[in-house]
Design an enzyme around this catalytic site. Structure first.
Site, PDB file in Angstrom:
ATOM      1  N   GLU A  19      -3.597 -45.194  -8.191  1.00  0.00           N
ATOM      2  CA  GLU A  19      -2.959 -45.248  -7.868  1.00  0.00           C
ATOM      3  C   GLU A  19      -2.544 -45.008  -6.315  1.00  0.00           C
ATOM      4  OE1 GLU A  19       0.397 -46.560 -10.840  1.00  0.00           O
ATOM      5  OE2 GLU A  19      -1.129 -48.356 -11.010  1.00  0.00           O
ATOM      6  N   ASN A  21      10.668 -45.919 -18.334  1.00  0.00           N
ATOM      7  CA  ASN A  21      11.350 -44.891 -18.116  1.00  0.00           C
ATOM      8  C   ASN A  21      11.269 -44.335 -16.006  1.00  0.00           C
ATOM      9  OD1 ASN A  21       8.437 -44.710 -16.940  1.00  0.00           O
ATOM     10  ND2 ASN A  21       8.773 -42.176 -16.725  1.00  0.00           N
ATOM     11  N   GLU A  45      -2.460 -44.859 -15.998  1.00  0.00           N
ATOM     12  CA  GLU A  45      -1.539 -43.704 -15.495  1.00  0.00           C
ATOM     13  C   GLU A  45      -1.103 -43.167 -17.025  1.00  0.00           C
ATOM     14  OE1 GLU A  45      -1.840 -42.763 -13.176  1.00  0.00           O
ATOM     15  OE2 GLU A  45      -2.833 -44.057 -11.864  1.00  0.00           O
ATOM     16  N   CYS A  98       7.457 -38.552 -16.258  1.00  0.00           N
ATOM     17  CA  CYS A  98       5.376 -38.572 -16.513  1.00  0.00           C
ATOM     18  C   CYS A  98       5.595 -37.085 -15.843  1.00  0.00           C
ATOM     19  CB  CYS A  98       4.938 -39.229 -16.696  1.00  0.00           C
ATOM     20  SG  CYS A  98       4.667 -40.307 -14.493  1.00  0.00           S
TER      21      CYS A  98
HETATM   22  P1  NDP Z   1       3.847 -47.189 -24.378  1.00  0.00           P
HETATM   23  O1  NDP Z   1       3.152 -46.791 -23.944  1.00  0.00           O
HETATM   24  O2  NDP Z   1       5.065 -47.766 -25.275  1.00  0.00           O
HETATM   25  O3  NDP Z   1       4.951 -48.489 -23.381  1.00  0.00           O
HETATM   26  C1  NDP Z   1       4.463 -48.771 -22.313  1.00  0.00           C
HETATM   27  C2  NDP Z   1       4.242 -49.896 -21.971  1.00  0.00           C
HETATM   28  O4  NDP Z   1       2.941 -50.927 -22.425  1.00  0.00           O
HETATM   29  C3  NDP Z   1       5.431 -51.132 -21.953  1.00  0.00           C
HETATM   30  O5  NDP Z   1       5.657 -51.915 -21.330  1.00  0.00           O
HETATM   31  C4  NDP Z   1       4.449 -51.237 -23.374  1.00  0.00           C
HETATM   32  O6  NDP Z   1       5.651 -52.814 -24.237  1.00  0.00           O
HETATM   33  C5  NDP Z   1       3.692 -51.845 -23.483  1.00  0.00           C
HETATM   34  N1  NDP Z   1       2.354 -52.013 -25.029  1.00  0.00           N
HETATM   35  C6  NDP Z   1       2.979 -51.890 -25.702  1.00  0.00           C
HETATM   36  N2  NDP Z   1       1.716 -51.104 -26.635  1.00  0.00           N
HETATM   37  C7  NDP Z   1       1.373 -52.516 -25.968  1.00  0.00           C
HETATM   38  C8  NDP Z   1      -0.080 -52.812 -26.738  1.00  0.00           C
HETATM   39  N3  NDP Z   1      -0.695 -52.338 -27.773  1.00  0.00           N
HETATM   40  N4  NDP Z   1      -0.619 -53.366 -25.489  1.00  0.00           N
HETATM   41  C9  NDP Z   1       0.188 -53.881 -24.064  1.00  0.00           C
HETATM   42  N5  NDP Z   1       1.171 -52.922 -23.815  1.00  0.00           N
HETATM   43  C10 NDP Z   1       2.070 -52.527 -24.842  1.00  0.00           C
HETATM   44  O7  NDP Z   1       4.923 -45.857 -22.799  1.00  0.00           O
HETATM   45  P2  NDP Z   1       6.215 -46.234 -22.726  1.00  0.00           P
HETATM   46  O8  NDP Z   1       7.605 -47.126 -22.399  1.00  0.00           O
HETATM   47  O9  NDP Z   1       7.445 -45.185 -23.627  1.00  0.00           O
HETATM   48  O10 NDP Z   1       6.416 -45.004 -21.624  1.00  0.00           O
HETATM   49  C11 NDP Z   1       6.574 -43.558 -22.002  1.00  0.00           C
HETATM   50  C12 NDP Z   1       5.302 -42.987 -21.508  1.00  0.00           C
HETATM   51  O11 NDP Z   1       4.456 -43.560 -20.282  1.00  0.00           O
HETATM   52  C13 NDP Z   1       4.901 -41.650 -21.652  1.00  0.00           C
HETATM   53  O12 NDP Z   1       4.096 -41.479 -22.358  1.00  0.00           O
HETATM   54  C14 NDP Z   1       5.028 -41.219 -20.090  1.00  0.00           C
HETATM   55  O13 NDP Z   1       3.889 -39.910 -19.439  1.00  0.00           O
HETATM   56  C15 NDP Z   1       4.137 -42.706 -19.782  1.00  0.00           C
HETATM   57  N6  NDP Z   1       4.625 -42.708 -18.134  1.00  0.00           N
HETATM   58  C16 NDP Z   1       2.872 -42.230 -17.246  1.00  0.00           C
HETATM   59  C17 NDP Z   1       3.971 -42.416 -15.700  1.00  0.00           C
HETATM   60  C18 NDP Z   1       2.239 -42.236 -15.307  1.00  0.00           C
HETATM   61  O14 NDP Z   1       2.094 -42.293 -13.469  1.00  0.00           O
HETATM   62  N7  NDP Z   1       1.037 -41.607 -15.485  1.00  0.00           N
HETATM   63  C19 NDP Z   1       4.585 -42.457 -15.460  1.00  0.00           C
HETATM   64  C20 NDP Z   1       5.484 -43.077 -15.670  1.00  0.00           C
HETATM   65  C21 NDP Z   1       5.212 -43.060 -17.446  1.00  0.00           C
HETATM   66  P3  NDP Z   1       7.176 -52.151 -24.600  1.00  0.00           P
HETATM   67  O15 NDP Z   1       7.990 -51.057 -24.774  1.00  0.00           O
HETATM   68  O16 NDP Z   1       7.883 -53.372 -24.975  1.00  0.00           O
HETATM   69  O17 NDP Z   1       7.262 -52.222 -26.581  1.00  0.00           O
END
Ligand code: NDP
Length: 483
Positions: free
Chosen positions: A464, A152, A250, A285
């Protein structure tokens, strides 16, 4: 045929994935493929970790000023190419170009500069004992660390992790989201020009369950900093547990924005409240997706709020006047549309939006959703409990402060809350009772990089930002010497 083929950065060199497999990268504005990203394997992660392990000792003993100089140089190179980075970020994620130019890329530059500056005066603590001894606490880098970031705010969150990790003297193996891999790949190219020693920063592109999982499970990776969904966060915590590996998580949120009747609801504040729900298509988020409004002003507030939401322009991310671009992927678009259908099915009324938008010409293949406001659902409705992460806000009336706090705290998440009041005593009282890691009063998304950032409950583990990040990426060692 896509014209952009990305590479991994391993051991200071741009490399194709060993198995020569690639993933299509889509442009959300049009739905067309515009790039290819390495579909790397666990073997690529092994090579990256080995390179990082070779680089880590020398990097750990490099003076902090020198590490800071390299981070600042990288920041300068990104800033000099701000337009190119912003265009790529917008194309890759569907976000408005104006937002990428004003928020994402400048913030990535600030992340690098902030941690470059923060690490230099950061030194060990000491404590004199009355018994004739002095304790000091060394903060030593961990060695090789993993950084996994979401789609995002791609470069913004990627740098938010790698900057403190590198500043503190760790070698990094990082994985951006496969959905938005482009700006991290460009940063990787610039890191070579910057002069980072080979192996200090490695970027392995590919899928989460493959590359991400391999980073988390690798015995050579001492800690993992992750931003993403709660579901993936739980998987990572479970995978890291057998090794007692340090994790910073996070995760998602279901953030309340609370409007009290005594708030200043002038145009500026109202605009901020609208922005807090719909900025970046609601794909932040920290967006407030539950808008709690005191019943005594509900009708008048609702009318002015809806007027503004209806005026938001959804369109070509490249147009200067666009407020909301496209959602990041077909899959995410389907998820958001399913959440709107669910809201209707459980009795919610759609006060505005509620549908996908078909834009003309090349944009007809893009993933656009009208800014949507739902009403009439109780706090426990699925719509008011689950994260949607799109341009969907639910209006919820409340009678008094006690009820507002109960509704706000009444989900499994605890990332960020904002509230609006003109009463100073209420401001402090409510802030102390909200079970969230971040609370904004009469503002939203005002961030200071020195402050702790993170959530409670299912919104994550750890913090963080500022010294918290430097602490996470180091191991404290107490040394006691008697004199
Ligand atoms: P995901 O959890 O799907 O993915 C986040 C990252 O983790 C991506 O690089 C993804 O790779 C990777 N990933 C996916 N599966 C695994 C696994 N089994 N092991 C290790 N890494 C993995 O989240 P989204 O990308 O869909 O992001 C949206 C989410 O992030 C929302 O829930 C949002 O709230 C949260 N978010 C939280 C923030 C915070 O600071 N608290 C800030 C921004 C977002 P790939 O995409 O290549 O599959």
């Amino acid at each position: 045929m896509p014209n952009l083929r990305l590479a991994n950065l391993i051991d200071g060199r741009l490399q194709a994935p060993r198995q020569e497999r690639w993933l299509d990268v889509f442009e959300p504005a049009t739905g067309a493929v515009f790039a290819q990203c390495p579909d790397s394997s666990a073997e690529d992660v092994d090579f990256a970790v080995a390179a990082a392990q070779r680089a880590a000792p020398a990097w750990a003993s490099t003076p902090a000023e020198q590490r800071a100089r390299l981070l600042n140089r990288l920041a300068d190179l990104i800033e000099a190419r701000l337009d190119a980075f912003a265009a790529l970020e917008s194309r890759d994620s569907g976000k408005p170009l104006s937002l990428a130019r004003s928020l994402d890329i400048p913030r990535a530059v600030s992340n690098l500069r902030y941690f470059a500056a923060a690490v230099v005066p950061w030194s060990s603590e000491s404590h004199a004992m009355e018994l004739g001894a002095i304790n000091y606490t060394l903060r030593q880098p961990l060695g090789v660390v993993g950084c996994i970031s979401p789609w995002n705010l791609p470069l913004y969150l990627f740098t938010w992790k790698i900057a403190p990790a590198l500043a503190a003297g760790n070698a990094v193996v990082a994985k951006p989201s496969e959905i938005t891999p482009c700006t991290a790949a460009l940063l990787g190219e610039l890191s070579i020009e910057t002069g980072f020693p080979a192996g200090v920063l490695n970027i392995v592109q590919g899928r989460g369950p493959t590359v991400g999982q391999a980073i988390v499970e690798h015995r050579g990776v001492k800690a993992v900093s992750f931003t993403g969904s709660t579901r993936t966060g739980a998987q990572i915590a479970a995978a890291a547990a057998p090794q007692f590996k340090k994790v910073s998580l996070e995760l998602g949120g279901k953030n309340p924005a609370i409007v009290f009747a005594d708030a200043d609801l002038g145009d500026a504040n109202l605009d901020t409240i609208v922005r807090s729900g719909f900025a970046n298509q609601g794909e932040i988020c920290l967006c407030g997706s539950r808008l709690l409004v005191q019943r005594s002003i509900y009708d008048s507030f609702r009318a002015r709020y809806l007027e503004r939401v209806r005026a938001l322009r959804v369109g070509d991310p490249g147009d200067a006047g666009t407020d909301l671009g496209a959602l990041v992927s077909r899959e995410h678009f389907d998820k958001v549309m399913a959440c709107i259908a669910q809201a209707r099915a459980e009795g919610g009324q759609v006060a505005c939006g509620g549908e996908a938008l078909a834009l003309p010409g090349a944009l007809s293949g893009g993933w656009y959703v009208a800014p949507t406001v739902i009403e009439g659902l109780g706090p426990d409705a699925v719509t008011n409990q689950q994260e949607i992460f799109g341009p969907v806000v639910s209006l919820i009336p409340f009678d008094d402060e006690e009820e507002a706090i109960a509704i706000a705290n009444g989900t499994g998440y605890g990332l960020a809350a904002s509230f609006w009041t003109g009463d100073l005593a209420r401001a402090h009282r409510v802030a102390s009772r909200l079970d969230f890691g971040i609370v904004w009063i009469n503002c939203w998304l005002l961030r200071d990089l020195r402050t702790p950032f993170g959530g409670t409950k299912q919104s994550g583990l750890g913090r963080e930002g500022g010294v918290e990040a430097l602490r996470f990426f180091t191991e404290p060692k107490n040394v006691c010497i008697r004199y």
